[in-house]
Write an enzyme that holds these catalytic residues in place. Structure first.
Site, short mmCIF file in Angstrom:
data_model
loop_
_atom_site.label_atom_id
_atom_site.label_comp_id
_atom_site.label_asym_id
_atom_site.label_seq_id
_atom_site.Cartn_x
_atom_site.Cartn_y
_atom_site.Cartn_z
CG ASP A 181 -1.89 1.14 1.26
OD1 ASP A 181 -3.02 0.95 0.79
OD2 ASP A 181 -1.53 2.23 1.76
CG ASN A 189 -4.40 11.56 -5.05
OD1 ASN A 189 -3.70 11.86 -6.01
ND2 ASN A 189 -5.09 10.45 -4.99
CG HIS A 194 -7.28 13.42 -8.09
ND1 HIS A 194 -7.34 12.34 -7.25
CD2 HIS A 194 -8.14 14.34 -7.59
CE1 HIS A 194 -8.20 12.58 -6.27
NE2 HIS A 194 -8.71 13.81 -6.46
CG ASP A 198 -4.23 9.40 -12.05
OD1 ASP A 198 -4.64 8.85 -11.01
OD2 ASP A 198 -4.99 9.92 -12.88
CD GLU A 224 -4.55 4.13 -1.24
OE1 GLU A 224 -4.72 4.57 -0.08
OE2 GLU A 224 -5.45 4.15 -2.11
#
Length: 303
Positions: A181, A189, A194, A198, A224
């Site tokens: 994770d 974020n 975002h 990404d 994630e």
């Protein structure tokens, strides 16, 4: 290029048609030459590279333990000093931010007096491209890949996990599960947006893929979270693989508005046990990952 320009002319025609990446540095490790394959493997164009030092936050070679070679145990620097040919397996920093596995070979270049005045480094992309392309084609047909990261998705990982479980129960073929994770991803974020988030997911995905064997399955579990299924391992081997994942992700980075950004991952790893089900082994790996979170993140917990 001046001074020793004539020394490289006879190399250029040959090096430009190689499928191996190739670059030449002077005694101060300033890059004098960069071939087409090097552009393809790293995505750095020649005009972005020439005249810069290879230590200048470009390729940033690291070993499997994430140790920087540029400022420490650098094969190029050693060869420039003693003239010995060297080979090594390293991970370079791709322009897109992730870690790519390469095999390098360093050769000294000498002038008419036999003095070392430069070095040539050749490097091969060790990512198993053909196998990955074939797997990608299969996944696309089955709609079993994640559109953003291009990794297998959760559905595919679950189906392969069932295959691994069957082989374990019938033939005693041991395997392990690594649950990962990204640390503080929501905060990342919120802070950087975002698009940057990404980018991080893609960097982590490509780094994990490059650090895996063809027989391993690495997929995006969701959000994630990532899961790797590792064949034919004992506790020591799965610890080595999981630590390699952690260290290579930690040493990956990308630039955003002049700031170098990076993330870490927390990991839980476990081996299949008698009486396990698909659900129980994933649950155990997930719980071990959360122990890593509780202990400070960017670490591995095995159980």
């Amino acid at each position: 290029m001046s001074g020793n320009d004539h020394d490289y002319r006879h190399w250029r025609g040959l090096l430009d048609v190689l499928i191996e990446g190739a670059y030449i540095v002077d005694k101060h490790r300033k890059i004098l030459y960069w071939n087409k394959a090097a552009e393809k493997i790293t995505s750095y164009r020649k005009d972005e590279i020439l005249g810069r030092s290879c230590m200048d936050n470009i390729l940033m070679h690291v070993d499997e333990a994430g140790n920087s070679l540029c400022k420490g145990d650098c094969p190029l620097a050693k060869t420039l000093k003693d003239g010995k040919i060297r080979e090594a397996n390293v991970y370079l920093h791709h322009k897109d931010g992730y870690r790519k596995p390469v095999c390098i070979r360093v050769v000294p270049l000498r002038n008419d007096y036999g003095e070392i005045h430069a070095a040539l480094e050749l490097f091969n992309d060790k990512t198993p491209e053909e196998a990955l392309k074939q797997r990608m084609t299969e996944l696309e047909k089955l709609a079993m890949f994640d559109e953003l990261t291009k990794l297998p998705n959760r559905r595919y990982v679950e189906e392969r996990l069932e295959d691994f479980m069957n082989d374990f129960m019938r033939h005693k073929l041991r395997f392990g599960v690594i649950f990962m994770d990204i640390d503080h991803f929501k905060s990342f974020n919120d802070t950087y947006g975002h698009v940057a988030g990404d980018k991080v997911l893609k960097i982590v995905a490509n780094t994990l893929l490059g650090a895996s064997r063809v027989s391993d399955v690495v997929g995006r579990w969701g959000g994630e979270e990532f899961v790797a299924l590792i064949k034919n391992v004992n506790m020591k081997t799965i610890e080595t693989i999981a630590e390699r994942y952690r260290l290579l992700v930690e040493s990956s980075s990308f630039e955003l508005n002049g700031e170098s950004l990076s993330v870490t991952i927390s990991i839980g790893a476990t081996l299949a046990k008698q009486g396990d089900t698909k659900e129980s082994i994933i649950k155990r790996a997930d719980e071990l990952m959360y122990i890593s979170k509780q202990r400070g993140r960017n670490r591995l917990t095995i159980g």
